[in-house]
Each structure stands twice: as structure tokens, then as C-alpha cells.
Design a protein around this motif. Structure first.
Motif, PDB file in Angstrom:
ATOM      1  N   UNK A   1      -1.718   6.189   9.694  1.00  0.00           N
ATOM      2  CA  UNK A   1      -3.081   5.905  10.156  1.00  0.00           C
ATOM      3  C   UNK A   1      -3.221   4.436  10.558  1.00  0.00           C
ATOM      4  N   UNK A   2      -2.591   3.551   9.736  1.00  0.00           N
ATOM      5  CA  UNK A   2      -2.667   2.136  10.058  1.00  0.00           C
ATOM      6  C   UNK A   2      -1.961   1.830  11.377  1.00  0.00           C
ATOM      7  N   UNK A   3      -0.813   2.461  11.601  1.00  0.00           N
ATOM      8  CA  UNK A   3      -0.071   2.240  12.849  1.00  0.00           C
ATOM      9  C   UNK A   3      -0.860   2.757  14.055  1.00  0.00           C
ATOM     10  N   UNK A   4      -1.553   3.888  13.872  1.00  0.00           N
ATOM     11  CA  UNK A   4      -2.344   4.443  14.965  1.00  0.00           C
ATOM     12  C   UNK A   4      -3.468   3.493  15.356  1.00  0.00           C
ATOM     13  N   UNK A   5      -4.161   2.959  14.344  1.00  0.00           N
ATOM     14  CA  UNK A   5      -5.251   2.011  14.625  1.00  0.00           C
ATOM     15  C   UNK A   5      -4.706   0.725  15.237  1.00  0.00           C
ATOM     16  N   UNK A  84      -6.309  11.248  -2.493  1.00  0.00           N
ATOM     17  CA  UNK A  84      -5.983  11.957  -1.253  1.00  0.00           C
ATOM     18  C   UNK A  84      -6.178  11.062  -0.041  1.00  0.00           C
ATOM     19  N   UNK A  85      -7.238  10.260  -0.056  1.00  0.00           N
ATOM     20  CA  UNK A  85      -7.477   9.346   1.068  1.00  0.00           C
ATOM     21  C   UNK A  85      -6.364   8.300   1.169  1.00  0.00           C
ATOM     22  N   UNK A  86      -5.954   7.772   0.020  1.00  0.00           N
ATOM     23  CA  UNK A  86      -4.883   6.757   0.042  1.00  0.00           C
ATOM     24  C   UNK A  86      -3.593   7.365   0.584  1.00  0.00           C
ATOM     25  N   UNK A  87      -3.287   8.592   0.167  1.00  0.00           N
ATOM     26  CA  UNK A  87      -2.065   9.239   0.631  1.00  0.00           C
ATOM     27  C   UNK A  87      -2.106   9.514   2.134  1.00  0.00           C
ATOM     28  N   UNK A  93       1.805   1.795   3.820  1.00  0.00           N
ATOM     29  CA  UNK A  93       1.463   0.397   3.530  1.00  0.00           C
ATOM     30  C   UNK A  93       1.995   0.006   2.156  1.00  0.00           C
ATOM     31  N   UNK A  94       3.220  -0.269   2.046  1.00  0.00           N
ATOM     32  CA  UNK A  94       3.842  -0.699   0.796  1.00  0.00           C
ATOM     33  C   UNK A  94       3.934  -2.220   0.779  1.00  0.00           C
ATOM     34  N   UNK A  95       3.851  -2.930  -0.409  1.00  0.00           N
ATOM     35  CA  UNK A  95       3.690  -2.352  -1.762  1.00  0.00           C
ATOM     36  C   UNK A  95       2.229  -2.086  -2.149  1.00  0.00           C
ATOM     37  N   UNK A  96       1.297  -2.386  -1.230  1.00  0.00           N
ATOM     38  CA  UNK A  96      -0.114  -2.179  -1.530  1.00  0.00           C
ATOM     39  C   UNK A  96      -0.391  -0.713  -1.886  1.00  0.00           C
ATOM     40  N   UNK A 100      -1.980   0.723  -5.594  1.00  0.00           N
ATOM     41  CA  UNK A 100      -3.207   1.522  -5.666  1.00  0.00           C
ATOM     42  C   UNK A 100      -2.927   2.900  -6.262  1.00  0.00           C
ATOM     43  N   UNK A 101      -1.810   3.501  -5.931  1.00  0.00           N
ATOM     44  CA  UNK A 101      -1.471   4.832  -6.451  1.00  0.00           C
ATOM     45  C   UNK A 101      -1.293   4.809  -7.967  1.00  0.00           C
ATOM     46  N   UNK A 102      -0.685   3.726  -8.490  1.00  0.00           N
ATOM     47  CA  UNK A 102      -0.536   3.607  -9.949  1.00  0.00           C
ATOM     48  C   UNK A 102      -1.910   3.503 -10.611  1.00  0.00           C
TER      49      UNK A 102
END
Length: 416
Positions: A1-5, A84-87, A93-96, A100-102
Motif C-alpha cells: 500500500x505504501x509503495x502504491x501511494x 488487520x489494517x497493519x497487515x 514497512x519494516x522494522x516499523x 507495531x505487530x508485537x
């Protein structure tokens, strides 16, 4: 999603900090979505569930509401939707993304634990009036399960933060066993004691507990993991460690309460100088007593037959048998107690003599009332002894009593 934007931004002419701006846009979108979801769940879904629970005539919807199950479930749903939104939007977007997932996984585990606590609280409340709650320390068992669940979740959270398997962490905790035993000594002892109390049916809520060592003499109002609360009859509250009920001795009056009868075991001390053989005049007077007449007739006939067989000189009391006022009194008292409307007819009833001493001859009443209510029991016992003390002179008997100051004054006046 980030790459698309970021691609859209480059096409729009933004060539500097493209991926940073794209990341900020994604984060802003996720936050905005989370706020909208929070508003919908807390302003729409929760009030609706509360209204339905309050309007219900059943107990379990209100129990769900009071245990905060709805609120905690909504917070859990927010965490799941946020995950689900983060996934979907920040997967690359690593390591961010990993950080957030942890945090979200910890959020989900904590609220899953709280939901489990709410379910246990709801079950405890619904079972409070059931027969199971009367037979078992439900609150102590619930607290034990909560403690075990909390320890397991804590191990899983620490394992997640360290990036290791929970089995590795549990294995490494073996070296800390002594420390854990010291820290959780009271909960562990309470857990074991609660299991023993429950398995052996030794104690339950509303039992009458007597434990002089801890100043406890009253009704059990709460059995928890580490303490047992007793409301004494003077309305003071005594807290006893649960494990003390296993290591020390205590008296449980439940058997008395369930039997339907409470024991009267009290003596009347008779002045031995008032004990004598009954004269013919006294026998004729006592035969007027309806409860005593059958006994006197049969006993007099038995004594007369026995003396006739001896054919001895009856002018002296050393020969033959005679009726005594103390024996006749015991026979009357036993008959009177058997006819008493508040004495339990299916339990032991006797009037007996104990060993005489410096306070006279103890005549003990051993019987059971047909009620276990404390106030009624005391009234029945008092009425019985009121009547017995008043009726003693009819048998020519006196109660033994140590001299009082008034007695000594009377003796002084006589000597003057």
C-alpha cells in the motif's frame, strides 16, 4: 500500500521524501479508521448491548454487563481490526511493521485474558445461589484459575518480547523456582488448601466456624484464594489464612445446623443435704403429677414386691429399697422433657447424675431442641431451666449455692 501511494506521489511530481510522506499518509489513514471504528463500537454497539441487557428479565445478560465482558470484547475487536489494517497497509514497512505487530499482539493477549476473567466472574455470579456454590469454595477456585491464566499470558508476552519460544522460557524458569515459591507462597498454599477444603467438604460459605486461635466465632462470608472471612456474632470481621484451616484445628457447626437439632448439655447442682427417702405423704402429693403418676405406681409396686421377698425389718432405712426424691425428680424431668413441644424426639434425651463434688450433686440434662436458630434455642433452654429451678422444692430438693454476702450477714445476725 505504501509503495502504491508513493507511485501516485511520484506521478504527481513529488520526488523528495516520497516514501516518508506515503508512510505518514498510510498511518494517518489507519489512525482515522481506528477512530471511526472506536466511535462506532463505543457509541453505537456498546450502548445497544447495554440497553438489551438492562431490558432483559434474565440474570445472565446483566451478569455479562456487570463483568465488563462487552467493554473488553469491544477493545479486543479494535485490536484485531487494527492488526488487520497493519497487515494490509504496512506489511512491507519494516522494522516499523514488526514493532507495531508485537504491540498489537500484546494488546490482543491482554484483552483476551481480561475477557476470560470476565467469563469467570460471570460464572461465579450466576452460580452464587446454586447448590454448587454452597458445597465448594467457588471464589477460591476462580481466583486460582485466574492466577494460572495470568502466569501463562505473562510467559507468552515475555516470550514474544524476547523472540523466543515459551517452552524455552518455561525451562529457564526452573532455576527461579525457589524465588517463585517465596513470592507466591500464600497463593500456592491457598490453592492447595482450597482444593483440600473442597475435596473433603470441610468448609463452605455460611458455615458456622469456630476457631479460638484467630478469634473467629461466626458465619463464613467469603472463601478466597488466600483468606477466609468470618463475620463474628458481634459483627466484627476476622480474616484467616486459607492454609491455616488445613494446618490448624477448627470447629464447623454445619453438622448441627443440618441435623435440625441443637444440643442442651447443662447441669443443676443439687445440695446433697436435701436428698432423702420419700415419705408416704410426699408420695401421695407427687402422685398428683400426671407425668409422674405412672412412674410412681409401677416403681412403688416394684419396691413393695422386692421388700416382700426379703421379709426383713423395714423400720430402719438400712434394710430394703425405698424411693428417693432425687430419683423421682430425674424420672419426672425426663418424662417432662419427652413431652416438651420444642425437644427433638428423634435424638438422644437423658437426665443423668454426674460425680458429686464440692458443689453438690450435678444432675445433667442432655437433650436436643428441634430448632438450630440461636435465639430460639436460647429461649427454649432458658424456659426449661426456669421451670426446673422453680419445681425443685416440690421434691424437697435445694440447689447448691456458695454463700453470698447476704448469707454471711444473716449468719452474723443469728450469732448475735
Amino acid at each position: 500500500m505504501q509503495n502504491l501511494i508513493a507511485g501516485w506521489l511520484i506521478q504527481a511530481g513529488l520526488t523528495q521524501y516520497t516514501y516518508t510522506v506515503a508512510l505518514l499518509i498510510v498511518i494517518a489513514f489507519i489512525i482515522l479508521t481506528a477512530v471511526v471504528i472506536h466511535f462506532v463500537l463505543h457509541r453505537g454497539l456498546l450502548p445497544m448491548l447495554r440497553r438489551h441487557a438492562n431490558a432483559s428479565s434474565r440474570q445472565w445478560p446483566k451478569a455479562l454487563l456487570d463483568s465488563y465482558l462487552f467493554d473488553r470484547f469491544v477493545w479486543l475487536m479494535q485490536g484485531v481490526l487494527f492488526k488487520l489494517q497493519i497487515e494490509v497497509f504496512l506489511h512491507g514497512s519494516t522494522p516499523f511493521y514488526s514493532l507495531i505487530m508485537i504491540a498489537i499482539q500484546i494488546w490482543i493477549m491482554i484483552f483476551s485474558l481480561l475477557i476470560f476473567f470476565s467469563l469467570l466472574d460471570m460464572l461465579q455470579r450466576l452460580s452464587a445461589s446454586s447448590a454448587l456454590a454452597q458445597q465448594m469454595p467457588v471464589r477460591g477456585i476462580v481466583q486460582s484459575v485466574k492466577l494460572i491464566a495470568a502466569v501463562l499470558i505473562a510467559i507468552m508476552i515475555i516470550s514474544l518480547l524476547l523472540g523466543k519460544s515459551p517452552s524455552v522460557l518455561i525451562t529457564s524458569l526452573g532455576a527461579m523456582t525457589a524465588v517463585l515459591m517465596l513470592v507466591f507462597k500464600d497463593p500456592i498454599l491457598g490453592l492447595v488448601a482450597g482444593i483440600q477444603l473442597s475435596a473433603n467438604n470441610m468448609l463452605k460459605v455460611n458455615d458456622w466456624l469456630e476457631m479460638p486461635k484467630y478469634g473467629a466465632d461466626g458465619s463464613v462470608i467469603d472463601i478466597s484464594l488466600t483468606t477466609v472471612k468470618v463475620r463474628n456474632w458481634d459483627n466484627t470481621i476476622v480474616t484467616i489464612p486459607t492454609y491455616a484451616l488445613i494446618s490448624d484445628s477448627f470447629k464447623n457447626w454445619r453438622g448441627m445446623s443440618e441435623s435440625g437439632g441443637r444440643r442442651i448439655k447443662r447441669c443443676i447442682n443439687i445440695d446433697t443435704t436435701s436428698i432423702h427417702f420419700l415419705t408416704e405423704a410426699e408420695l401421695e402429693t407427687l402422685k398428683c403429677a400426671e407425668l409422674l403418676s405412672p412412674y410412681l405406681e409401677s416403681k412403688s409396686q416394684e419396691v413393695a414386691n422386692y421388700n416382700a421377698q426379703l421379709a426383713c425389718d423395714l423400720t430402719t432405712p438400712l434394710n430394703g429399697r425405698r424411693l428417693t426424691n432425687i430419683g423421682t425428680f430425674r424420672a419426672w424431668l425426663e418424662s417432662w422433657l419427652r413431652a416438651h413441644p420444642h425437644i427433638h424426639k428423634g435424638m438422644t434425651l437423658m437426665v443423668r447424675q454426674l460425680a458429686p463434688g464440692e458443689n453438690g450433686l450435678p444432675v445433667e440434662i442432655y437433650a436436643f431442641t428441634n430448632t438450630t436458630v440461636w435465639l430460639e434455642y436460647e429461649n427454649i433452654q432458658s424456659d426449661i431451666f426456669d421451670h426446673v429451678f422453680a419445681v425443685l422444692p416440690a421434691f424437697g430438693l435445694r440447689v447448691h449455692q456458695s454463700p453470698t454476702g447476704n448469707d454471711m450477714r444473716q449468719i452474723g445476725r443469728i450469732s448475735e
